[in-house]
Design an enzyme around this catalytic site. Structure first.
Site, PDB file in Angstrom:
ATOM      1  N   HIS A   1       0.950  -0.819  -0.031  1.00  0.00           N
ATOM      2  CA  HIS A   1       0.022  -0.235  -0.011  1.00  0.00           C
ATOM      3  C   HIS A   1       1.218   1.402  -0.015  1.00  0.00           C
ATOM      4  CE1 HIS A   1      -3.313   3.209   0.683  1.00  0.00           C
ATOM      5  NE2 HIS A   1      -2.587   3.121   2.075  1.00  0.00           N
TER       6      HIS A   1
ATOM      7  N   LYS B   1      -0.636  10.648   0.688  1.00  0.00           N
ATOM      8  CA  LYS B   1      -0.484  10.230  -0.180  1.00  0.00           C
ATOM      9  C   LYS B   1      -0.224  11.006  -1.258  1.00  0.00           C
ATOM     10  CE  LYS B   1      -0.455   5.715   1.072  1.00  0.00           C
ATOM     11  NZ  LYS B   1      -1.605   6.544   1.933  1.00  0.00           N
TER      12      LYS B   1
ATOM     13  N   ASP C   1      -1.588   3.921  -4.691  1.00  0.00           N
ATOM     14  CA  ASP C   1      -2.558   3.435  -3.908  1.00  0.00           C
ATOM     15  C   ASP C   1      -2.380   1.424  -3.668  1.00  0.00           C
ATOM     16  OD1 ASP C   1      -4.979   2.546  -2.252  1.00  0.00           O
ATOM     17  OD2 ASP C   1      -5.381   1.113  -3.667  1.00  0.00           O
TER      18      ASP C   1
ATOM     19  N   ARG D   1      16.431  15.498  13.290  1.00  0.00           N
ATOM     20  CA  ARG D   1      16.371  17.201  12.958  1.00  0.00           C
ATOM     21  C   ARG D   1      17.627  17.249  12.507  1.00  0.00           C
ATOM     22  NH1 ARG D   1      15.455  21.390  17.307  1.00  0.00           N
ATOM     23  NH2 ARG D   1      15.355  22.448  15.913  1.00  0.00           N
TER      24      ARG D   1
END
EC number: 2.7.11.-
Length: 306
Positions: free
Chosen positions: A134, A155, A173, A239
């Site tokens: 997916h 997405k 998908d 970060r």
């Protein structure tokens, strides 16, 4: 078998009516050189039998009866076809044996080495184990980026923005993934979803029809995984770019980057930048290492000044 003929530009010499009744079960190719000499102890009859200049020229030196016996013995019940490279002449005994056993004989203009490589690539793509994942697969600056994340995280909307920025869609998908070799995974769209993108509130859109042929691609090697996750105030996020993870599929490890999704963040630009940064790292430039080097120089400089 007909798909093999079409995709590899093969010519059906004989037995065309048998193409649909013969099945290829392995991507391995056989060069029956030893078999031409009469050694059949380990004959891989289930493979495509590829005859090149060596095999054909050797057959011309054989006696007719021996040649007929060998050709007939090479026709196993599971043999999918015989294939002759360079448009070399097909021995009449091979043609007759093929007709008796209902085995097609194909020809190609390519050299034996090039033809073998092309066949292997095609068969590995068709016969390899596949897994459906997916996500959304994009081609970003030539890199295959698999975008994953929970349903509804954004997405497909991010993919649409990336398409508008000039990148190409491979699959939305569901992404069909197979292993091309020990280090390479290839992704493509299921046939029913080819070139289609689903946007909640809009529905299904045809990307190629709306944005042109340059906005889509059939398949690509997967280079990196970008996982989108909803922003959590309780979680510490990387970060400095040193928190890259690995994701393993079919025994192949792929780098995985987790990116938090939050209102106001332009995910398309962030993913685009992540792809460029990954490419820079692959070429030997690491911005995180550069930052650490600069920091160490600054610390050293301040220590000296004290």
């Amino acid at each position: 078998m007909q798909e093999l003929v079409d995709e590899c530009d093969l010519v059906v010499y004989s037995g065309g009516v048998n193409l649909d009744s013969r099945y290829i079960m392995t991507s391995d190719i056989s060069r029956p050189g030893l078999e031409m000499t009469g050694y059949f102890d380990y004959y891989p009859a289930e493979r495509i039998q590829l005859l090149g200049m060596t095999e054909i020229s050797y057959s011309h030196k054989m006696k007719k009866n021996e040649r007929a016996r060998i050709m007939d013995k090479m026709c196993g019940k599971n043999t999918p076809c015989f294939l002759v490279s360079r448009f070399l002449p097909v021995p009449i005994e091979l043609e007759e044996a093929g007709k008796r056993h209902n085995i097609p004989i194909l020809r190609s203009k390519l050299s034996t080495t090039r033809l073998s490589s092309r066949l292997t690539d095609f068969l590995q793509a068709k016969l390899s184990e596949r897994r459906s994942v997916h996500g959304v697969l994009m081609d970003i600056y030539g890199l295959g980026v698999l975008i994953t994340g929970d349903s509804g995280v954004g997405k497909s909307e991010t993919a649409l923005e990336l398409i508008k920025r000039g990148h190409r869609l491979i699959a939305d998908d569901r992404v069909e993934i197979y292993q091309q070799d020990e280090r390479t995974l290839v992704g493509e769209a299921p046939e029913i979803l080819n070139h289609l993108l689903e946007i909640r509130g809009v529905g299904i859109i045809d990307v190629m029809n709306l944005f042109g042929a340059g906005s889509v691609r059939q398949n690509t090697n997967i280079s990196v995984i970008v996982n989108l996750e909803n922003w959590s105030a309780d979680k510490q996020y990387d970060r400095l770019g040193s928190g890259e993870q690995d994701y393993e599929l079919f025994g192949v490890s792929l780098p995985k980057i987790n990116i938090p999704v939050k209102v106001g963040r332009n995910m398309a630009i962030i993913i685009e930048s992540a792809a460029m940064n990954f490419r820079a790292k692959s070429m030997g430039y690491d911005a995180t290492q550069k930052f650490e080097d600069n920091l160490n120089r600054l610390i050293k400089k301040n220590s000296i000044n004290k």
